[in-house]
Design an enzyme around this catalytic site. Structure first.
Site, PDB file in Angstrom:
ATOM      1  N   HIS A 158       0.843  -1.210   0.000  1.00  0.00           N
ATOM      2  CA  HIS A 158       0.000   0.000   0.000  1.00  0.00           C
ATOM      3  C   HIS A 158       0.867   1.244   0.000  1.00  0.00           C
ATOM      4  CE1 HIS A 158       0.907  -0.899   4.197  1.00  0.00           C
ATOM      5  NE2 HIS A 158       0.766   0.386   4.454  1.00  0.00           N
TER       6      HIS A 158
HETATM    7  P1  B4P Z   1       1.855   1.167   7.423  1.00  0.00           P
HETATM    8  O1  B4P Z   1       2.760   1.588   6.326  1.00  0.00           O
HETATM    9  O2  B4P Z   1       1.730  -0.319   7.545  1.00  0.00           O
HETATM   10  O3  B4P Z   1       2.176   1.834   8.823  1.00  0.00           O
HETATM   11  P2  B4P Z   1       2.016   3.344   9.374  1.00  0.00           P
HETATM   12  O4  B4P Z   1       1.668   4.321   8.302  1.00  0.00           O
HETATM   13  O5  B4P Z   1       3.208   3.640  10.193  1.00  0.00           O
HETATM   14  O6  B4P Z   1       0.771   3.219  10.284  1.00  0.00           O
HETATM   15  P3  B4P Z   1       0.511   2.194  11.466  1.00  0.00           P
HETATM   16  O7  B4P Z   1      -0.539   1.247  11.015  1.00  0.00           O
HETATM   17  O8  B4P Z   1       1.794   1.598  11.965  1.00  0.00           O
HETATM   18  O9  B4P Z   1      -0.154   3.137  12.507  1.00  0.00           O
HETATM   19  P4  B4P Z   1       0.456   4.105  13.627  1.00  0.00           P
HETATM   20  O10 B4P Z   1      -0.144   3.646  14.922  1.00  0.00           O
HETATM   21  O11 B4P Z   1       1.932   4.255  13.506  1.00  0.00           O
HETATM   22  O12 B4P Z   1       0.449   1.780   7.077  1.00  0.00           O
HETATM   23  C1  B4P Z   1      -0.735   1.133   7.364  1.00  0.00           C
HETATM   24  C2  B4P Z   1      -1.812   2.166   7.071  1.00  0.00           C
HETATM   25  O13 B4P Z   1      -3.060   1.510   6.967  1.00  0.00           O
HETATM   26  C3  B4P Z   1      -1.940   3.181   8.198  1.00  0.00           C
HETATM   27  O14 B4P Z   1      -2.230   4.445   7.653  1.00  0.00           O
HETATM   28  C4  B4P Z   1      -3.077   2.620   8.989  1.00  0.00           C
HETATM   29  O15 B4P Z   1      -3.726   3.610   9.753  1.00  0.00           O
HETATM   30  C5  B4P Z   1      -3.951   2.083   7.885  1.00  0.00           C
HETATM   31  N1  B4P Z   1      -4.859   1.006   8.290  1.00  0.00           N
HETATM   32  C6  B4P Z   1      -4.648   0.042   9.223  1.00  0.00           C
HETATM   33  N2  B4P Z   1      -5.709  -0.789   9.267  1.00  0.00           N
HETATM   34  C7  B4P Z   1      -6.599  -0.349   8.327  1.00  0.00           C
HETATM   35  C8  B4P Z   1      -7.887  -0.780   7.899  1.00  0.00           C
HETATM   36  N3  B4P Z   1      -8.511  -1.804   8.472  1.00  0.00           N
HETATM   37  N4  B4P Z   1      -8.487  -0.102   6.878  1.00  0.00           N
HETATM   38  C9  B4P Z   1      -7.905   0.977   6.317  1.00  0.00           C
HETATM   39  N5  B4P Z   1      -6.688   1.456   6.704  1.00  0.00           N
HETATM   40  C10 B4P Z   1      -6.047   0.785   7.703  1.00  0.00           C
HETATM   41  O16 B4P Z   1      -0.190   5.494  13.209  1.00  0.00           O
HETATM   42  C11 B4P Z   1      -1.579   5.727  13.317  1.00  0.00           C
HETATM   43  C12 B4P Z   1      -1.994   6.681  12.237  1.00  0.00           C
HETATM   44  O17 B4P Z   1      -1.249   7.908  12.367  1.00  0.00           O
HETATM   45  C13 B4P Z   1      -1.675   6.159  10.856  1.00  0.00           C
HETATM   46  O18 B4P Z   1      -2.692   6.553   9.980  1.00  0.00           O
HETATM   47  C14 B4P Z   1      -0.395   6.886  10.502  1.00  0.00           C
HETATM   48  O19 B4P Z   1      -0.209   6.989   9.109  1.00  0.00           O
HETATM   49  C15 B4P Z   1      -0.656   8.238  11.164  1.00  0.00           C
HETATM   50  N6  B4P Z   1       0.579   8.984  11.424  1.00  0.00           N
HETATM   51  C16 B4P Z   1       1.781   8.515  11.842  1.00  0.00           C
HETATM   52  N7  B4P Z   1       2.671   9.505  11.973  1.00  0.00           N
HETATM   53  C17 B4P Z   1       2.019  10.646  11.645  1.00  0.00           C
HETATM   54  C18 B4P Z   1       2.406  12.009  11.559  1.00  0.00           C
HETATM   55  N8  B4P Z   1       3.628  12.401  11.855  1.00  0.00           N
HETATM   56  N9  B4P Z   1       1.487  12.902  11.157  1.00  0.00           N
HETATM   57  C19 B4P Z   1       0.225  12.528  10.838  1.00  0.00           C
HETATM   58  N10 B4P Z   1      -0.206  11.248  10.911  1.00  0.00           N
HETATM   59  C20 B4P Z   1       0.678  10.322  11.297  1.00  0.00           C
END
Ligand code: B4P
Length: 327
Positions: A158
């Site tokens: 993704h």
């Molecule tokens: P990954 O590439 O796997 O990981 P990530 O962006 O680091 O997000 P992570 O899942 O580890 O969440 P985190 O607690 O760190 O991306 C997976 C993506 O898929 C994420 O955007 C996730 O939210 C999304 N996702 C997971 N399950 C899903 C589902 N069932 N359906 C649709 N989407 C799904 O961070 C939590 C959130 O904060 C994430 O959205 C992340 O992108 C956001 N975030 C982190 N750092 C940030 C920053 N500095 N500023 C703004 N937002 C930030």
């Protein structure tokens, strides 16, 4: 030439899918506040998001969909549309755990691994989505977390799209924009950043035919990936697991940042700070004021240095690759 109207349609559906997703409870929004902290010439955006500590762990099995949230059946409230670029099919989904409204994901229709490099269709679809956004007055940049040490949590391939204000740019991108390059068409590094990275300056938006820009983007990615692997080969010990790196794409630059660790352990308090590609855009997130204070005290650049890899010897000059641009 691919069908560009499919990209316009997707961008025009984002607002409504986001609002209805929130209203029907499929999309969870986590409120936050942003502080700017300057470190080494970068105005870091440090986001405080206490409610994120209540976010469920994505590693838990999802009972409704054993193949994971990025495979069918999609949650209707998060599904925006499908699209096709060359022979590759994708779906666009809203991010379920949203901190910035309209943050969305481009997911491969068939399962592909998040450890795989971006392909020419991935890059073309990303650039076309960003361009469609621009046509509708919506500015996005793309980020890709490749490999477990890059901060990714979902194994299904993704690409993510983060909204930014019109005329705005992520903090480290602004630093890239300020670099004066002697020649175009070569990868460069930003000498003040304390971690290995490579950046390529893209031709200005609409300065050349789209096909030409997409071709340059593909060549640039191959060239930056090659530099990343050259750097990995020179390390005395390789980081664990498959090669991990972050990718950032704006209209002006492509950035590739190799990773050595998923988290940085703060020297005060021993807390582990996870960092994904957004960290290397200059955007960090914390879940408590205490954590935010410790993170600032440690220095955001030191944190990025802790999860990146050391700059290779001899790469202190700003251009590092042979030209791929035709004059
Ligand atoms: P990954 O590439 O796997 O990981 P990530 O962006 O680091 O997000 P992570 O899942 O580890 O969440 P985190 O607690 O760190 O991306 C997976 C993506 O898929 C994420 O955007 C996730 O939210 C999304 N996702 C997971 N399950 C899903 C589902 N069932 N359906 C649709 N989407 C799904 O961070 C939590 C959130 O904060 C994430 O959205 C992340 O992108 C956001 N975030 C982190 N750092 C940030 C920053 N500095 N500023 C703004 N937002 C930030």
């Amino acid at each position: 030439m691919s069908d560009l109207t499919q990209y316009d349609n997707i961008i025009s559906k984002l607002d409504e899918t986001y609002s209805s997703g929130r209203a029907n409870g499929n999309l969870l929004f986590f409120g936050s506040s942003v502080t700017t902290h300057s470190d080494g010439g970068v105005d870091f955006e440090i986001r405080l998001c206490p409610s994120l500590s209540h976010k469920p762990q994505v590693s838990k099995p999802v009972v409704s969909n054993p193949d994971g949230p990025f495979s069918p059946p999609y949650v209707p409230g998060l599904y925006v549309d499908r699209l096709k670029e060359e022979e590759e099919e994708y779906v666009v989904l809203m991010n379920k755990y949203c901190v910035v409204p309209n943050h969305f994901l481009l997911v491969t229709k068939e399962f592909k691994r998040q450890t795989a490099p971006l392909t020419p269709p991935d890059l073309a679809a990303a650039y076309n989505l960003m361009s469609a956004g621009r046509r509708q007055g919506k500015n996005f940049f793309m980020f890709y977390n490749c490999g477990p040490l890059s901060g990714s949590s979902q194994p299904h391939k993704h690409l993510q799209f983060m909204p930014i204000p019109e005329e705005g740019a992520p903090p480290i991108e602004k630093l890239a924009q300020r670099q004066r390059l002697e020649v175009d068409g070569k990868a460069f590094i930003i000498p003040s950043l304390p971690y290995a990275h490579h950046v390529f300056r893209l031709p200005a938006y609409r300065s050349r035919p789209l096909e030409e820009i997409l071709d340059i983007l593909t060549q640039a990615f191959i060239s930056l990936l090659d530099l990343t692997f050259q750097l990995l080969r020179r390390l005395p010990t390789l980081p664990e697991g498959p090669p991990a790196y972050n990718v950032l794409l704006t209209f002006d630059h492509l950035h590739v940042i190799p990773r050595g660790r998923a988290e940085h352990t703060l020297s005060q308090g021993g807390l582990d700070v996870p960092v994904n590609a957004l960290g290397f855009a200059g955007m960090l997130i914390t879940k408590s004021e205490e954590e935010q204070g410790l993170l600032i005290e440690e220095s955001p650049l030191a944190i990025l240095g802790g999860v990146g890899l050391p700059v290779a010897e001899g790469e202190s000059c700003s251009t590092v690759e042979s030209s791929i641009l035709d004059d």
